[in-house]
Design a protein around this motif. Sequence first.
Motif, PDB file in Angstrom:
ATOM      1  N   UNK A 128      -0.124   0.654  -1.202  1.00 47.20           N
ATOM      2  CA  UNK A 128      -1.621   0.342  -1.839  1.00 47.20           C
ATOM      3  C   UNK A 128      -1.348   0.198  -3.245  1.00 47.20           C
ATOM      4  N   UNK A 129      -0.394   1.102  -3.802  1.00 45.02           N
ATOM      5  CA  UNK A 129      -0.314   0.977  -5.354  1.00 45.02           C
ATOM      6  C   UNK A 129       0.437  -0.413  -5.410  1.00 45.02           C
ATOM      7  N   UNK A 130       1.407  -0.947  -4.540  1.00 45.96           N
ATOM      8  CA  UNK A 130       2.287  -2.016  -4.742  1.00 45.96           C
ATOM      9  C   UNK A 130       1.260  -3.470  -4.633  1.00 45.96           C
ATOM     10  N   UNK A 131       0.430  -3.291  -3.702  1.00 45.75           N
ATOM     11  CA  UNK A 131      -0.546  -4.158  -3.745  1.00 45.75           C
ATOM     12  C   UNK A 131      -1.518  -4.484  -4.745  1.00 45.75           C
ATOM     13  N   UNK A 132      -1.879  -3.315  -5.374  1.00 42.02           N
ATOM     14  CA  UNK A 132      -2.681  -3.255  -6.414  1.00 42.02           C
ATOM     15  C   UNK A 132      -2.192  -3.703  -7.755  1.00 42.02           C
ATOM     16  N   UNK A 133      -0.748  -3.329  -7.999  1.00 47.32           N
ATOM     17  CA  UNK A 133      -0.173  -3.668  -9.136  1.00 47.32           C
ATOM     18  C   UNK A 133       0.802  -4.944  -9.055  1.00 47.32           C
ATOM     19  N   UNK A 134       0.988  -5.359  -7.904  1.00 47.62           N
ATOM     20  CA  UNK A 134       1.726  -6.388  -7.450  1.00 47.62           C
ATOM     21  C   UNK A 134       3.439  -6.440  -7.740  1.00 47.62           C
ATOM     22  N   UNK A 135       3.797  -5.066  -7.428  1.00 46.69           N
ATOM     23  CA  UNK A 135       5.034  -4.872  -7.628  1.00 46.69           C
ATOM     24  C   UNK A 135       5.569  -4.205  -6.397  1.00 46.69           C
ATOM     25  N   UNK A 136       6.866  -4.245  -6.132  1.00 45.15           N
ATOM     26  CA  UNK A 136       7.698  -3.797  -5.251  1.00 45.15           C
ATOM     27  C   UNK A 136       7.359  -2.084  -5.108  1.00 45.15           C
ATOM     28  N   UNK A 137       7.262  -1.549  -3.896  1.00 45.81           N
ATOM     29  CA  UNK A 137       7.145  -0.112  -3.673  1.00 45.81           C
ATOM     30  C   UNK A 137       8.274   0.653  -4.248  1.00 45.81           C
ATOM     31  N   UNK A 138       9.622  -0.118  -3.934  1.00 44.07           N
ATOM     32  CA  UNK A 138      10.881   0.612  -4.463  1.00 44.07           C
ATOM     33  C   UNK A 138      10.610   0.901  -6.077  1.00 44.07           C
ATOM     34  N   UNK A 139      10.251  -0.249  -6.860  1.00 48.10           N
ATOM     35  CA  UNK A 139      10.029  -0.279  -8.114  1.00 48.10           C
ATOM     36  C   UNK A 139       9.167   1.094  -8.603  1.00 48.10           C
ATOM     37  N   UNK A 173      -0.166  10.784  -8.923  1.00 50.74           N
ATOM     38  CA  UNK A 173      -1.353  11.400  -8.507  1.00 50.74           C
ATOM     39  C   UNK A 173      -1.464  11.484  -6.920  1.00 50.74           C
ATOM     40  N   UNK A 174      -0.691  10.465  -6.304  1.00 53.32           N
ATOM     41  CA  UNK A 174      -0.681  10.491  -5.002  1.00 53.32           C
ATOM     42  C   UNK A 174      -2.088  10.251  -4.232  1.00 53.32           C
ATOM     43  N   UNK A 175      -3.000   9.797  -4.951  1.00 55.50           N
ATOM     44  CA  UNK A 175      -4.375   9.250  -4.379  1.00 55.50           C
ATOM     45  C   UNK A 175      -4.248   8.169  -3.476  1.00 55.50           C
ATOM     46  N   UNK A 176      -3.040   7.321  -3.887  1.00 59.64           N
ATOM     47  CA  UNK A 176      -2.887   5.984  -2.992  1.00 59.64           C
ATOM     48  C   UNK A 176      -1.602   6.074  -2.758  1.00 59.64           C
ATOM     49  N   UNK A 177      -1.272   5.163  -1.298  1.00 58.87           N
ATOM     50  CA  UNK A 177       0.179   5.261  -1.053  1.00 58.87           C
ATOM     51  C   UNK A 177       0.789   4.252  -1.819  1.00 58.87           C
ATOM     52  N   UNK A 178       2.355   4.227  -1.627  1.00 60.37           N
ATOM     53  CA  UNK A 178       2.954   3.182  -2.337  1.00 60.37           C
ATOM     54  C   UNK A 178       2.857   1.860  -1.829  1.00 60.37           C
TER      55      UNK A 178
END
Length: 74
Positions: free
Chosen positions: A29-40, A22-27
């Motif tokens: 931001x998503x990383x913080x939201x879901x608690x996982x590494x941006x690379x994952x 969707x690209x509504x959030x940066x990687x």
Amino acid sequence: MNTSRKKHSATFKAQVAIEAIKEQETLSELSKRFGINPQMISTWKREFLSRSLEIFSSKAPNEEAEKREKGKHL
């Protein structure tokens, strides 16, 4: 420190991948939201997009069952 790897469900991975698409959030931001590494997240997004072709290139199980049923009645 001994840390074990987390195993995420397919549903969770799909949810994260869709949010990334969707690209509504940066990687980040998503990383913080879901608690996982941006690379994952990037890996799951890439895999989701590449494997989506499989879904549309093969017939759904319901379509195959319908064809078999129609063939029995003819």
